[in-house]
Design a protein around this motif. Structure first.
Motif, PDB file in Angstrom:
ATOM      1  N   ALA A  40      -7.944  -1.876   6.072  1.00 45.34           N
ATOM      2  CA  ALA A  40      -6.653  -1.190   5.951  1.00 45.34           C
ATOM      3  C   ALA A  40      -6.762   0.264   6.396  1.00 45.34           C
ATOM      4  O   ALA A  40      -5.877   0.781   7.091  1.00 45.34           O
ATOM      5  N   LEU A  41      -7.822   0.942   5.997  1.00 44.72           N
ATOM      6  CA  LEU A  41      -7.994   2.340   6.389  1.00 44.72           C
ATOM      7  C   LEU A  41      -8.236   2.466   7.891  1.00 44.72           C
ATOM      8  O   LEU A  41      -7.854   3.463   8.511  1.00 44.72           O
ATOM      9  N   GLN A  42      -8.853   1.469   8.481  1.00 42.15           N
ATOM     10  CA  GLN A  42      -9.101   1.495   9.914  1.00 42.15           C
ATOM     11  C   GLN A  42      -7.814   1.273  10.706  1.00 42.15           C
ATOM     12  O   GLN A  42      -7.533   1.992  11.670  1.00 42.15           O
ATOM     13  N   THR A  43      -7.009   0.304  10.288  1.00 42.07           N
ATOM     14  CA  THR A  43      -5.791  -0.030  11.039  1.00 42.07           C
ATOM     15  C   THR A  43      -4.624   0.872  10.672  1.00 42.07           C
ATOM     16  O   THR A  43      -3.664   0.997  11.440  1.00 42.07           O
ATOM     17  N   GLY A  44      -4.689   1.489   9.470  1.00 47.39           N
ATOM     18  CA  GLY A  44      -3.586   2.327   9.021  1.00 47.39           C
ATOM     19  C   GLY A  44      -2.472   1.571   8.345  1.00 47.39           C
ATOM     20  O   GLY A  44      -1.486   2.162   7.903  1.00 47.39           O
ATOM     21  N   GLY A  45      -2.594   0.245   8.256  1.00 44.33           N
ATOM     22  CA  GLY A  45      -1.551  -0.559   7.623  1.00 44.33           C
ATOM     23  C   GLY A  45      -1.827  -0.787   6.150  1.00 44.33           C
ATOM     24  O   GLY A  45      -2.808  -0.289   5.584  1.00 44.33           O
ATOM     25  N   GLY A  46      -0.936  -1.551   5.534  1.00 37.13           N
ATOM     26  CA  GLY A  46      -1.136  -1.905   4.133  1.00 37.13           C
ATOM     27  C   GLY A  46      -2.245  -2.928   3.996  1.00 37.13           C
ATOM     28  O   GLY A  46      -2.448  -3.763   4.882  1.00 37.13           O
ATOM     29  N   PRO A  47      -2.992  -2.902   2.891  1.00 37.92           N
ATOM     30  CA  PRO A  47      -4.108  -3.833   2.713  1.00 37.92           C
ATOM     31  C   PRO A  47      -3.616  -5.229   2.344  1.00 37.92           C
ATOM     32  O   PRO A  47      -2.500  -5.403   1.845  1.00 37.92           O
ATOM     33  N   ASN A  48      -4.444  -6.224   2.593  1.00 35.65           N
ATOM     34  CA  ASN A  48      -4.160  -7.565   2.096  1.00 35.65           C
ATOM     35  C   ASN A  48      -4.147  -7.545   0.574  1.00 35.65           C
ATOM     36  O   ASN A  48      -4.762  -6.679  -0.057  1.00 35.65           O
ATOM     37  N   VAL A  49      -3.451  -8.523  -0.019  1.00 35.37           N
ATOM     38  CA  VAL A  49      -3.275  -8.526  -1.471  1.00 35.37           C
ATOM     39  C   VAL A  49      -4.220  -9.539  -2.112  1.00 35.37           C
ATOM     40  O   VAL A  49      -4.817 -10.385  -1.436  1.00 35.37           O
ATOM     41  N   SER A  50      -4.327  -9.465  -3.425  1.00 34.04           N
ATOM     42  CA  SER A  50      -5.217 -10.369  -4.158  1.00 34.04           C
ATOM     43  C   SER A  50      -4.672 -11.791  -4.132  1.00 34.04           C
ATOM     44  O   SER A  50      -3.507 -12.036  -3.811  1.00 34.04           O
ATOM     45  N   ASP A  51      -5.532 -12.721  -4.514  1.00 37.59           N
ATOM     46  CA  ASP A  51      -5.157 -14.136  -4.511  1.00 37.59           C
ATOM     47  C   ASP A  51      -4.605 -14.602  -5.854  1.00 37.59           C
ATOM     48  O   ASP A  51      -3.953 -15.646  -5.926  1.00 37.59           O
ATOM     49  N   ALA A  52      -4.882 -13.860  -6.905  1.00 40.41           N
ATOM     50  CA  ALA A  52      -4.381 -14.237  -8.237  1.00 40.41           C
ATOM     51  C   ALA A  52      -4.586 -13.068  -9.185  1.00 40.41           C
ATOM     52  O   ALA A  52      -5.373 -12.154  -8.917  1.00 40.41           O
ATOM     53  N   TYR A  53      -3.861 -13.119 -10.291  1.00 36.54           N
ATOM     54  CA  TYR A  53      -4.146 -12.239 -11.422  1.00 36.54           C
ATOM     55  C   TYR A  53      -4.954 -13.035 -12.437  1.00 36.54           C
ATOM     56  O   TYR A  53      -4.968 -14.275 -12.415  1.00 36.54           O
ATOM     57  N   THR A  54      -5.643 -12.336 -13.321  1.00 31.69           N
ATOM     58  CA  THR A  54      -6.478 -13.014 -14.303  1.00 31.69           C
ATOM     59  C   THR A  54      -6.253 -12.447 -15.700  1.00 31.69           C
ATOM     60  O   THR A  54      -5.842 -11.286 -15.864  1.00 31.69           O
ATOM     61  N   ILE A  55      -6.524 -13.271 -16.694  1.00 33.46           N
ATOM     62  CA  ILE A  55      -6.597 -12.847 -18.093  1.00 33.46           C
ATOM     63  C   ILE A  55      -8.019 -13.128 -18.557  1.00 33.46           C
ATOM     64  O   ILE A  55      -8.463 -14.273 -18.557  1.00 33.46           O
ATOM     65  N   ASN A  56      -8.730 -12.086 -18.903  1.00 25.58           N
ATOM     66  CA  ASN A  56     -10.151 -12.183 -19.261  1.00 25.58           C
ATOM     67  C   ASN A  56     -10.929 -12.965 -18.204  1.00 25.58           C
ATOM     68  O   ASN A  56     -11.753 -13.836 -18.508  1.00 25.58           O
ATOM     69  N   GLY A  57     -10.642 -12.651 -16.945  1.00 26.85           N
ATOM     70  CA  GLY A  57     -11.394 -13.207 -15.830  1.00 26.85           C
ATOM     71  C   GLY A  57     -10.939 -14.567 -15.354  1.00 26.85           C
ATOM     72  O   GLY A  57     -11.494 -15.097 -14.387  1.00 26.85           O
TER      73      GLY A  57
END
Length: 507
Positions: A112-129
């Protein structure tokens, strides 16, 4: 990517000032602010004294996006023989929200810092992993909170997600909020809460008096007000009641019980977010006073928001109008030095490392929440604010509409602060201070700057050192929404920075 959640349980020490960093040179952790990073294969032991605190705090890695998996809870119990300011719970359970990434997060932000665009997002949220049953193929990876009827449980909630504020609710249950960021608050009841990255919230959950013949989802989903992409999914655990010890002929196996789901707010429900946030109040009693600075020595007005940097020659950038995304405080996008700020400050070697000309106010005022200016470019630098010991500070943080208004959870190291006011639109320095709460404002270390609005905080700069302040949305920190405060030594021996540990990583 495997996730392991750790938590550390401690007992509170002597009462008095608030903060874990006092008398603890090098124990705060942010890379290139307090210390240089611990190198591969090396170790460093953090020694610190907990002073005047009890409750739940988050610890995490503090360089780039490594905190995606390096995090846990610090649980500070009251001093022995000192009770909570509420009924003793039957059981205490830490619940940590995180994010699951199939990709290497260092590669994500590097790209993201190289291209200047927004980063890819996570695949899921977790509760206690654990992602939970709402995602494909993860039903077996579900956190289960097993409870008994008629009992009160203290749930210690922590948002360790990289980039998302989260709504949280438990189906068919209400709970009582009793603490925020390791400070007790006046209890209030709710069925939905909001927690930003970096924040902690302790809640009391009183279970139903009898076995309910049902199980209940406890779920979290993002609160998002920006224009970019985000992980639009929900994580869930299961609240499971212990069945009667003597089963009857009508007892249904737990796996066959009906499963109730909570109704979570819309993703952009700023009204609910605001109303929830405004309910927090300090206890402000003799045992737990709210020592709000009643007078102010120095006032600051900081804009916080997005911006852009020019695209380098011979490169195609994916940010706004072919630029690179940036973020800033008072239009200064902070550049981390290669020598740690605290190291440079302590040894009097700041030349070439940082300057002390961070502006107290925006250099170019504009209609912060109105039509944004055409020029979205930021300036870049390593600038700090320098304060004398014991300065009472009032800071107003103003969101801007540049590249879209957005909520920003701002975290201040080294201090707790009091949230004395907040509102929408542009802060009015003539009218709004009259509405400040100087009696029982909530005391925190992380506060959300409202989307299209402002928040005012006060704190006493009585902790000498260099203290990082940054947005706790990691992408914004990576883009430069950060700065530092340098608090000079006081006159007395216990008001001065101790010498650094001999093994403190230097550079």
């Amino acid at each position: 990517m495997s996730h392991t959640v750790f938590y550390l349980k401690l007992f509170g020490d002597r009462m008095g000032r608030t903060g874990m960093e006092f008398d603890s040179f090098g124990a705060d952790g942010p890379a290139y602010v307090i210390q240089c990073p611990i190198q591969t294969g090396q170790t460093y032991v953090y020694n610190f004294t907990i002073v005047g605190q009890r409750g739940t705090l988050l610890w995490h890695g503090h360089i780039s996006w490594l905190r995606s998996t390096i995090y846990g809870a610090i649980v500070i119990l009251p001093k022995r023989n000192i009770s909570y300011p509420f009924a003793q719970p039957y059981k205490e359970v830490p619940i940590i929200f995180g994010e699951w990434w199939n990709a290497d997060t260092e590669a994500v932000i590097s790209q993201a810092l190289q291209t200047g665009g927004g980063p890819n997002v996570s695949d899921a949220y977790t509760i206690n992993g654990l992602p939970g049953p709402l995602y494909n193929c993860s039903a077996k990876d579900t956190f289960k909170l097993k409870v008994k009827p008629g009992k009160t449980y203290l749930l210690r909630l922590i948002n360790a997600a990289l980039n998302d504020e989260l709504f949280f609710s438990i189906a068919n249950h209400t709970f009582t909020v009793v603490e925020a960021d390791a400070v007790y608050v006046k209890p209030f009841h709710t069925d939905t809460l909001l927690i930003t990255p970096g924040q902690t919230t302790n809640i009391l959950l009183k279970t139903k008096p009898h076995f309910p013949n049902a199980t209940f989802l406890m779920a979290a989903r993002p609160y998002f007000t920006g224009l970019g992409t985000f992980d639009n999914s929900s994580t869930a655990g299961i609240l499971e009641y212990e069945p009667p010890s003597v089963p009857s002929s009508s007892t249904i196996p737990i796996k066959n019980l009906p499963l109730f789901k909570p109704t979570l707010p819309p993703l952009n429900d700023t009204s609910l977010a605001t109303n929830f946030t405004k309910r927090f109040r300090s206890l402000a009693n003799i045992q737990f006073p709210a020592n709000v600075p009643q007078t102010v020595d120095k006032r600051f007005f900081f804009t916080v928001g997005l911006g852009s940097n020019p695209c380098p020659q011979n490169q195609t950038c994916q940010g706004p109008n072919g630029t690179k995304f940036a973020a800033s405080v008072n239009n200064i996008s902070f550049i981390l030095p290669t020598t740690a700020l605290l190291q440079a400050h302590f040894f009097g070697q700041s030349n070439g490392v940082y300057t002390t000309d961070f502006p107290n106010n925006p250099l170019v005022p504009f209609n912060y929440t109105g039509t944004p200016p055409n020029n979205t470019l930021v300036s870049n630098g390593t600038k700090v604010v320098q304060l004398s010991f014991n300065t009472s500070v009032e800071l107003v943080m103003q969101d801007t509409s540049i590249l879209g208004a957005e909520s920003h959870p701002l975290h201040l190291h080294g201090f707790n602060f009091f949230v004395v006011g907040q509102g929408f639109g542009n802060f009015d320095s003539k009218k709004d201070p009259a509405k400040f709460n100087l009696v029982d404002p909530v005391e925190r270390n992380t506060v959300g700057v409202p989307s299209g609005g402002w928040v005012a905080i006060r704190f006493l700069a009585d902790n000498p050192g260099v203290w990082f302040m940054h947005c706790h949305l990691e992408v914004h920190t990576s883009w430069g929404l950060k700065m530092a405060w340098v608090v000079r030594d006081g006159k007395l021996p216990n008001q001065k920075l101790p010498p650094p540990p001999s093994d403190l990583p230097k550079c």
